[in-house]
Design an enzyme around this catalytic site. Structure first.
Site, PDB file in Angstrom:
ATOM      1  N   ARG A 111      64.624  14.985  47.599  1.00  0.00           N
ATOM      2  CA  ARG A 111      65.584  15.614  46.681  1.00  0.00           C
ATOM      3  C   ARG A 111      65.147  17.062  46.516  1.00  0.00           C
ATOM      4  NH1 ARG A 111      63.104  15.735  41.166  1.00  0.00           N
ATOM      5  NH2 ARG A 111      61.078  14.813  41.486  1.00  0.00           N
ATOM      6  N   GLU A 150      65.903  20.474  38.545  1.00  0.00           N
ATOM      7  CA  GLU A 150      64.600  21.034  38.918  1.00  0.00           C
ATOM      8  C   GLU A 150      64.639  21.890  40.185  1.00  0.00           C
ATOM      9  OE1 GLU A 150      61.679  17.885  38.864  1.00  0.00           O
ATOM     10  OE2 GLU A 150      61.590  17.918  36.676  1.00  0.00           O
ATOM     11  N   CYS A 155      62.927  28.389  50.922  1.00  0.00           N
ATOM     12  CA  CYS A 155      63.401  28.169  52.292  1.00  0.00           C
ATOM     13  C   CYS A 155      63.122  29.420  53.125  1.00  0.00           C
ATOM     14  CB  CYS A 155      64.897  27.861  52.259  1.00  0.00           C
ATOM     15  SG  CYS A 155      65.628  27.680  53.903  1.00  0.00           S
ATOM     16  N   CYS A 157      64.689  29.891  56.385  1.00  0.00           N
ATOM     17  CA  CYS A 157      65.599  29.794  57.526  1.00  0.00           C
ATOM     18  C   CYS A 157      66.141  31.179  57.901  1.00  0.00           C
ATOM     19  CB  CYS A 157      66.728  28.820  57.221  1.00  0.00           C
ATOM     20  SG  CYS A 157      67.956  29.444  56.041  1.00  0.00           S
ATOM     21  N   GLU A 303      63.351  16.401  29.862  1.00  0.00           N
ATOM     22  CA  GLU A 303      62.658  15.217  30.372  1.00  0.00           C
ATOM     23  C   GLU A 303      61.246  15.150  29.808  1.00  0.00           C
ATOM     24  OE1 GLU A 303      62.471  14.678  34.599  1.00  0.00           O
ATOM     25  OE2 GLU A 303      64.537  15.321  34.921  1.00  0.00           O
ATOM     26  N   TRP A 311      52.708  10.443  39.289  1.00  0.00           N
ATOM     27  CA  TRP A 311      52.256  11.377  40.329  1.00  0.00           C
ATOM     28  C   TRP A 311      50.933  12.059  40.001  1.00  0.00           C
ATOM     29  CZ3 TRP A 311      56.497  12.342  37.214  1.00  0.00           C
ATOM     30  CH2 TRP A 311      56.345  13.377  36.307  1.00  0.00           C
ATOM     31  N   GLU A 351      59.371   6.565  42.112  1.00  0.00           N
ATOM     32  CA  GLU A 351      59.033   6.578  40.683  1.00  0.00           C
ATOM     33  C   GLU A 351      59.103   5.191  40.033  1.00  0.00           C
ATOM     34  OE1 GLU A 351      59.791  10.991  39.195  1.00  0.00           O
ATOM     35  OE2 GLU A 351      61.644  10.112  39.920  1.00  0.00           O
ATOM     36  N   LYS A 352      58.846   4.171  40.850  1.00  0.00           N
ATOM     37  CA  LYS A 352      58.944   2.812  40.304  1.00  0.00           C
ATOM     38  C   LYS A 352      57.887   2.538  39.235  1.00  0.00           C
ATOM     39  CE  LYS A 352      56.389   0.684  44.163  1.00  0.00           C
ATOM     40  NZ  LYS A 352      56.059   1.957  44.837  1.00  0.00           N
ATOM     41  N   HIS A 354      56.829   4.970  37.201  1.00  0.00           N
ATOM     42  CA  HIS A 354      56.982   6.010  36.175  1.00  0.00           C
ATOM     43  C   HIS A 354      57.530   5.343  34.913  1.00  0.00           C
ATOM     44  CE1 HIS A 354      58.748   9.455  34.085  1.00  0.00           C
ATOM     45  NE2 HIS A 354      58.088  10.255  34.880  1.00  0.00           N
TER      46      HIS A 354
END
Ligand SMILES: [Zn+2]
Length: 699
Positions: A111, A150, A155, A157, A303, A311, A351-352, A354
């Site tokens: 993400r 977030e 990048c 590119c 949040e 993490w 995030e299981k 979390h």
């Protein structure tokens, strides 16, 4: 306040119902009601489900869930789910996927994994925002728009490279000017055309070895991200002008300049994920930076984790009472919400493990019960301090460009950590409960009586004049080592440091010594208005070797040590701490990183000079703050310690040193315990109180 539609403390958070069946969603609604949830944020990650193929939108599933939420009188921040683009978008349009710093074109996944300058990403994100705005603008439960999630992708590119060249052309006009500003004559880096400029990546190592290029790239990525945000936000704002539009800022705040980004939003939204070892004052600092992003306006904590994170290297459980204390700390510093990631714990994925309001094992949990208590309390507080501002007479100037430039700089030490250094000065105020604003360099400073400039390495045009005027007018200013060194392009200032601020501080710096981590230098105070135990102070980290012109010497370098072993120090006896009377004011200079005790005493001395005192006397590890809105003054008292604490409630307004602590008769309403209090008020270990000033009320 953020919106007339929701004049209360927002409580709830991220909900991802596309992971759940109807029965689970029905169960969730019951549990949300039970916990006192009044707002949900969704669907943050549902682009793939909302637009399964280009231009075909499927809103029915979301309509059904939103209606169910609103039937339960819960509001929503609708999220544009553009943080996680669908696979078809990455497959169809090659420009969507980012190129990383090593030069690798990334494949679909993760993400926040898109190029913020991608034309096709922006086209499809805007189209989705338009479709959502059109479809939901009249939804009665809609309380605001949460754009993406977030931001923070860098990048490299070809498209970004071209855009960067255009950005530089706009900024510098001519290639000659760019060569001058980047001082490309060093290492023979002259460029003859803008098309010779490359993004600073691992392909050329400019991200490490060309600070001026990297600094501008960080500014460019911030501007590109603002463009990406506005690409959606303008559509949403046009559809619902009365509702707030914002994005949530990652807890790791360095990579994008939030003082530039947040003014484009209706409020700051910040994700607060402290490490288990973070001190309460360090969390407070981050809150105050967020409050400073919109010059003191209230903001949202978008949040937090109700329980452990997943993490960290070691994910400590939140201790009993910790989530409540952290929630009130946010509100104490200016947040109008306590929102969480996540409402129901995911069954799989990154995030299981979390924390969540509803854990895998359901509602019969310590955390769910604690969330219920908090929910009931916030309901009782109602609108209370919502929209309230904090009045501070002291300020610390904080600057992202300065942050980046200091840490990009090669030398004088590898241990440069701007946030950590700023924290030392912030903590000196925080530990004494003296309110302090974290302010931008562009902020009008005349309202502040004490202003601290920690490591103000970069002096932007006009900033020196602002400081000069401030001190001349009678205010007190403190500057430190590594100040007044460079301009906006990281070109060092000719002449001695602190450059254009030299006359204000009445000194010049000849050299700066870097100490090994185990080294220290005693600081001998020559006598001043700072009360100190003799020989107790130590300087560390960096030591300026400075010469006074008009400044008085307050402290000098003394004996030096490598650990416990005394070593030779050739600058023993030379000035380390100085004070200069300038105009009607005073300018202090601290030439080395001083220990906490010294900083507390220096801050105390500077504040006393200006008639600034802690609002109340306290015993124990109490954090005390105040917010004020049209309904009055609200005091937060938070006990971060493991022992009972006490706040001596005197008259809080402009409390003088001589105030008769505890006996001046002002009555406060303890809003959580429904009782009037005055005088000495005990706060249990880990507990909090929210006290409203009730003039003329009986106890
Ligand atoms: Zn790109």
């Amino acid at each position: 306040m953020l919106s007339k539609k929701t004049p209360f403390i927002l409580y709830g958070g991220d909900y991802n119902p596309d992971q759940w069946d109807e029965k689970t969603i029905d169960e969730d609604m019951k549990l949300f009601k039970k916990a006192g949830v009044n707002l949900l944020v969704l669907p943050v990650f549902s682009w793939a489900k909302l637009e399964p193929e280009e231009g075909r939108y499927e809103f029915e599933w979301l309509d059904k869930i939103l209606n169910k939420i609103w039937e339960n009188h819960i509001y929503v921040f609708l999220a544009t789910p553009t943080t996680a683009q669908p696979a078809w978008l990455s497959k169809k349009y090659a420009d969507v996927l980012p190129v990383d710093i090593t030069g690798r074109k990334r494949t679909h996944g993760m993400r926040v994994f898109f190029c913020v300058n991608s034309e096709h990403y922006r086209l499809r994100a805007r189209a989705l925002a338009e479709a959502m705005a059109e479809h939901y603008r009249d939804f009665p439960g809609l309380a605001g728009w949460h754009v993406s999630n977030e931001y923070g992708t860098y990048c490299y590119c070809e498209n970004c490279q071209n855009k960067f060249r255009g950005w530089l052309k706009k900024r510098y006009g001519t290639i000659e000017n760019l060569n001058d500003r980047w001082h490309t004559s060093f290492w023979g880096r002259t460029v003859y055309d803008f098309d010779e400029i490359m993004v600073p990546s691992e392909l050329n190592d400019d991200y490490r070895f060309s600070p001026a290029v990297q600094l501008d790239y960080m500014r460019f990525v911030t501007d590109s991200t603002i463009g990406c945000y506005l690409n959606e936000a303008t559509v949403l704002k046009a559809a619902t002008p009365d509702l707030p539009v914002f994005s949530n800022i990652s807890g790791y705040i360095k990579k994008l300049n939030q003082f530039e980004m947040v003014p484009h939003m209706d409020c700051a939204g910040w994700d607060n994920y402290p490490a288990p070892t973070d001190e309460p004052a360090f969390i407070a600092l981050k809150h105050d930076i967020m409050r400073g992003a919109k010059d003191g306006a209230s903001y949202l904590v978008t949040e937090q984790s109700p329980n452990q994170q997943n993490w960290q290297p070691y994910n400590k459980l939140k201790r009993p009472g910790e989530l409540r204390r952290l929630a009130y700390q946010g509100m104490a510093h200016g947040a109008d919400s306590s929102l969480y990631f996540q409402m129901r714990q995911s069954i799989a994925g990154q995030e299981k493990f979390h924390g969540a309001l509803i854990a895998h094992c359901g509602e019969d949990t310590r955390i769910f019960r604690e969330m219920c208590v908090l929910g009931q309390e916030l309901k009782k507080l109602g609108r209370a301090f919502v929209g309230g501002r904090t009045k501070a007479r002291a300020a610390i100037v904080f600057d992202w460009d300065n942050w980046w430039a200091l840490e990009l700089s090669s030398g004088p030490t590898q241990d440069m950590d701007y946030l950590k250094q700023v924290y030392k000065y912030y903590k000196a105020f925080h530990s004494q409960n003296i309110p302090v604003d974290m302010v931008k360099t562009t902020r009008e400073l005349s309202a502040y009586d004490v202003v601290v400039l920690p490591l103000m390495y970069m002096v932007k045009p006009g900033f020196d004049e602002k400081i000069r005027t401030l001190v001349e007018s009678g205010k007190t200013v403190l500057a430190t080592y590594m100040s007044g060194r460079a301009d906006e392009n990281d070109r060092c200032i000719f002449g001695a440091y602190p450059g254009p601020l030299g006359d204000v501080f009445g000194l010049w710096v000849e050299e700066t010594d870097a100490l090994y981590p185990q080294e220290s230098v005693e600081i001998t105070m020559d006598g001043s208005n700072i009360h100190y135990p003799e020989g107790a102070y130590r300087g560390r980290f960096l030591c300026d070797i400075l010469h006074t012109t008009t400044a008085r010497v307050l402290g000098r370098y003394g004996r030096a040590y490598d650990g416990a072993q005394e070593i030779r120090c050739f600058y023993s006896g030379s000035p380390a701490i100085t004070c200069n009377d300038f105009g009607k004011g005073r300018a202090y200079y601290v030439g080395t990183e001083m220990d906490t005790l010294f900083m507390e005493r220096l801050v105390d001395a500077m504040c006393r000079e200006q008639g600034i005192y802690a609002p109340f006397k306290t015993d124990g590890a109490l954090e005390v703050t105040c917010r004020e809105n049209e309904d009055g003054q609200f005091w937060f008292v938070i006990n971060h310690g493991s022992e009972k604490g006490c706040v001596y409630l005197g008259k809080a307004l402009d409390c003088k040193e001589t105030a008769d602590y505890g006996h001046s008769g002002t009555v406060y309403r303890d809003l959580l315990r429904d009782r009037n209090v005055a005088g000495a008020y005990e706060i249990e270990a880990g507990d909090v109180a929210v006290l409203k000033v009730m003039e003329g009320m009986p106890v």
